[in-house]
Design a protein around this motif. Sequence first.
Motif, short mmCIF file in Angstrom:
data_model
loop_
_atom_site.label_atom_id
_atom_site.label_comp_id
_atom_site.label_asym_id
_atom_site.label_seq_id
_atom_site.Cartn_x
_atom_site.Cartn_y
_atom_site.Cartn_z
N UNK A 164 0.83 -1.22 0.00
CA UNK A 164 0.00 0.00 0.00
C UNK A 164 0.87 1.26 0.00
N UNK A 165 1.90 1.27 0.84
CA UNK A 165 2.71 2.48 1.06
C UNK A 165 4.02 2.38 0.28
N UNK A 166 3.99 2.82 -0.96
CA UNK A 166 5.18 2.81 -1.80
C UNK A 166 5.83 4.18 -1.82
N UNK A 167 7.13 4.25 -2.05
CA UNK A 167 7.77 5.55 -2.21
C UNK A 167 7.31 6.19 -3.52
N UNK A 168 7.16 7.49 -3.53
CA UNK A 168 6.68 8.17 -4.74
C UNK A 168 5.18 8.01 -4.85
N UNK A 169 4.74 7.25 -5.82
CA UNK A 169 3.31 7.00 -6.04
C UNK A 169 2.82 5.88 -5.13
N UNK A 170 1.71 6.09 -4.45
CA UNK A 170 1.18 5.08 -3.53
C UNK A 170 0.66 3.86 -4.30
N UNK A 171 0.53 2.76 -3.59
CA UNK A 171 -0.05 1.56 -4.18
C UNK A 171 -1.47 1.81 -4.66
N UNK A 172 -2.23 2.56 -3.89
CA UNK A 172 -3.61 2.88 -4.27
C UNK A 172 -3.65 3.67 -5.59
N UNK A 173 -2.77 4.66 -5.72
CA UNK A 173 -2.72 5.44 -6.96
C UNK A 173 -2.29 4.58 -8.14
N UNK A 174 -1.36 3.66 -7.90
CA UNK A 174 -0.92 2.75 -8.96
C UNK A 174 -2.08 1.88 -9.44
N UNK A 175 -2.86 1.35 -8.51
CA UNK A 175 -4.00 0.52 -8.88
C UNK A 175 -5.00 1.32 -9.72
N UNK A 176 -5.25 2.55 -9.35
CA UNK A 176 -6.16 3.40 -10.14
C UNK A 176 -5.65 3.59 -11.56
N UNK A 177 -4.33 3.82 -11.68
CA UNK A 177 -3.74 3.99 -13.02
C UNK A 177 -3.87 2.69 -13.83
N UNK A 178 -3.64 1.57 -13.18
CA UNK A 178 -3.72 0.30 -13.88
C UNK A 178 -5.14 0.00 -14.34
N UNK A 179 -6.11 0.25 -13.48
CA UNK A 179 -7.50 -0.03 -13.84
C UNK A 179 -8.03 0.89 -14.93
N UNK A 180 -7.33 1.98 -15.19
CA UNK A 180 -7.70 2.87 -16.30
C UNK A 180 -7.30 2.27 -17.65
N UNK A 181 -6.44 1.25 -17.61
CA UNK A 181 -5.99 0.59 -18.84
C UNK A 181 -6.81 -0.69 -19.05
N UNK A 182 -7.40 -0.82 -20.20
CA UNK A 182 -8.26 -1.97 -20.49
C UNK A 182 -7.53 -3.30 -20.28
#
Length: 87
Positions: free
Chosen positions: A54-72
């Motif tokens: 969950x707590x990653x340096x830079x971009x959080x795990x939550x933000x990463x998941x949101x970015x990934x789910x934006x990709x089909x």
Amino acid sequence: MSAHVLVVDPDPAVRQLLELNLTRAGHVVGLCADAESALVALAAGVPDMLLLEWDLPGESGEALVRRLHAQARMRELAIIMVAQRAG
């Protein structure tokens, strides 16, 4: 059945422990320390599962998941998100 698992965790000891256990269970494991390196690894291919801190340096795990789910191509990716808590 073997799965390809991408582990994203900033703690090298946690990455090593997860890699050891997942490899012993017969899985193929990729390792990343942060969201940026995970995105590079994911651009090369989509794993069967993402094990993500969950707590990653830079971009959080939550933000990463949101970015990934934006990709089909990532919408069906299995994601397990964990959080380490001290104390």
